[in-house]
Scaffold this motif. Structure first.
Motif: not given
Ligand SMILES: *Cc1c(COP(=O)(O)O)cnc(C)c1O
Length: 517
Positions: A439-466
């Motif tokens: 199912a398609s999904i939209s979300g954010y890429l997060v990374g391995a540092y243990c902080t709330e601000s640890e986003l690999i990208s701040l933009r929301r992405f769509h994954f139409p095929n999941g």
């Protein structure tokens, strides 16, 4: 251990499906960029990019070698072998970029020399490519210099522009005859003292800054100030120095500011000559612009819709409506985007041509340099590495945060694909592991540092095929600064491996991964 089926989850037009893995090597040299002439690659890249796109898409410019890596079978096996994330570099695109810049100078019969700003990427394969292409190297530390010398760079082809210069670094430059871009009075005194100690003469260029451009002084922390330090020229005569040139490097990508700085540098050259020095070059530093996108309308739409989101006129397109440098106060949008402008209309050689064809008085810049018997030097980093790299990371989880946003966890941290900017504004590419369509999904890429601000990208992405655990995410065009400028070993994560791909598609670890510095 998990067994992957190495079948790429991509839809390809029938014409390109059979030639998928060798299209680049059979049809044309794979150092050519994707353009309208390469319709097969155009199809391929469009389909590849459909599996992951920003809410406001910013479709990356792709090189044929990147498409081969994404569409071919090797990405999963390479990440399994070398770990996640994995940096891939393809050096022959750098040779193409160098040729492109050199051609602009040749057309104007300009004495011209390119120095590769090495701090933009640590891989030694790129140093080797610079040497092979016959250009110089701009170094920013003692280790960078030593590594270049180990790769057999000629010391005369190096310049040291390190922001901080220890005695040990200065001694190395003096011993080797490497040109030092002198930044300040203390540095100048230290160079003179160390020369006297060794009875040697240092080769230097004076770094200047604080140019007056369109009625404003351009701010910088670097160099002698053109107003306050103008008398420095008179103090140089008694020192054991050979002053070979004037150097500057400006923030930003404004061609007009470079023209202003070259004009001021010419005044300094004249003053040096009047005092008996024999300078032979002006070094205009780097900052040649790069475009990461093909489509200017995507860039304009992104900026506009992001502003609307910040003003509350539409759904957010960034994590918790992040401003990327801008913010809203009293209903007004304030501040400036702290992101590299992903689309720029004038890049690399066009931009250099713009500088060279501008006028100083009634003479073109190129003619002005020629009539003053000066070589023009430059130190591009980012623009030489345009198209040379890609970073690939493995998906480890999908989850929802407390507000219900979907998060896609990657085996990497934010220092492994980031510069001092807030965000790298280019859509990554999903490399699925099989044909399974979710199912398609939209979300954010997060990374391995243990902080709330640890986003690999701040933009929301769509994954139409999941998207699922074990898939790969590729960040295109990361060789300039994004791989190494901020990389850290926090949490004791190992640094990413750096793999060099040659024209035949063969891979080898970059020698930097074997060095102990
Ligand atoms: C960083 C730097 C460069 C390279 O800048 P780019 O924007 O990568 O072209 C060149 N010269 C100096 C002195 C630098 O500090």
């Amino acid at each position: 251990m998990r067994v992957f089926k190495f079948a790429p989850q991509v839809k390809l037009p029938p014409a390109t499906r059979s030639s998928m893995n060798n299209a680049a090597s059979t049809n044309r040299p794979s150092t050519e960029p994707i353009g309208q002439n390469h319709r097969a690659d155009d199809f391929r890249s469009r389909d590849l990019r459909e599996l992951c796109a920003g809410e406001l898409p910013l479709s990356a410019r792709l090189e044929p070698w990147m498409i081969d890596q994404i569409a071919g079978p090797s990405a999963h096996s390479l990440v399994n072998q070398y770990g996640s994330p994995l940096n891939l570099t393809f050096t022959s695109v750098m040779a193409r970029n160098i040729d492109e810049i050199n051609r602009v100078a040749q057309q104007r019969h300009l004495d011209f020399r390119v120095f590769f700003a090495r701090k933009s990427n640590k891989c030694l394969a790129l140093v080797d490519q610079a040497i092979q292409s016959g250009i110089g190297i701009d170094t920013a530390s003692e280790n960078e210099i030593r590594q270049c010398l180990t790769r057999d760079a000629n010391p005369a082809d190096l310049i040291c522009t390190a922001a901080i210069k220890t005695d040990s670094l200065i001694r190395l430059c003096i011993d080797q005859g490497i040109c030092i871009a002198v930044d300040n009075h203390d540095e100048l005194a230290a160079i003179a003292e160390l020369c006297q100690e060794s009875s040697k003469t240092a080769t230097v260029a004076l770094r200047i800054g604080g140019f007056q451009h369109q009625g404003q002084k351009l701010f910088t922390r670097f160099g002698f100030d053109i107003d306050r330090d103008a008398s420095i020229v008179n103090q140089l005569g008694s020192l054991p120095l050979s002053v070979q040139g004037i150097h500057f490097h400006l923030d930003g990508y404004d061609a007009g500011q470079r023209v202003t700085a070259i004009a001021e540098s010419l005044r300094w050259i004249n003053r040096l000559r009047e005092s008996g020095h024999r300078p032979s070059f002006i070094d205009m530093g780097g900052g040649f612009p790069v475009s990461y996108l093909d489509d200017p309308t995507q860039w304009e739409a992104f900026l506009e819709q992001h502003a609307n989101a910040l003003l509350g006129r539409r759904e957010p397109i960034t994590y918790q409506n992040h401003g990327l440098g801008r913010h809203v106060a009293d209903g007004k949008l304030l501040g400036e985007s702290n992101c590299y402008p992903s689309y720029q209309s004038s890049t690399r050689s066009d931009w250099l041509a713009e500088v060279l064809d501008s006028k100083i008085g009634d003479q073109m810049v190129a003619a002005c340099l020629q009539s003053n018997h000066l070589q023009l030097r430059c130190e591009p980093g980012r623009s030489l590495l345009d198209g040379c790299g890609m970073t690939v990371a493995r998906v480890e989880f999908r989850k929802q945060n407390s507000e219900g946003d979907w998060l896609i966890g990657l085996s990497m941290n934010r220092t492994q694909c980031r510069t001092t900017h807030e965000e790298f504004l280019v859509d990554p590419i999903l490399i699925g592991q099989d044909h399974h369509k979710e199912a398609s999904i939209s979300g954010y890429l997060v990374g391995a540092y243990c902080t709330e601000s640890e986003l690999i990208s701040l933009r929301r992405f769509h994954f139409p095929n999941g998207i699922q655990r074990g898939d790969l995410i590729a960040f295109p065009n990361t060789a300039g600064y994004l791989m190494h400028f901020l990389e850290s070993r926090s949490h004791q994560f190992p640094l990413a491996s750096n793999l060099v791909i040659d024209q035949s598609g063969a891979t080898s670890l970059d020698p930097i991964d074997q060095s102990t510095d």
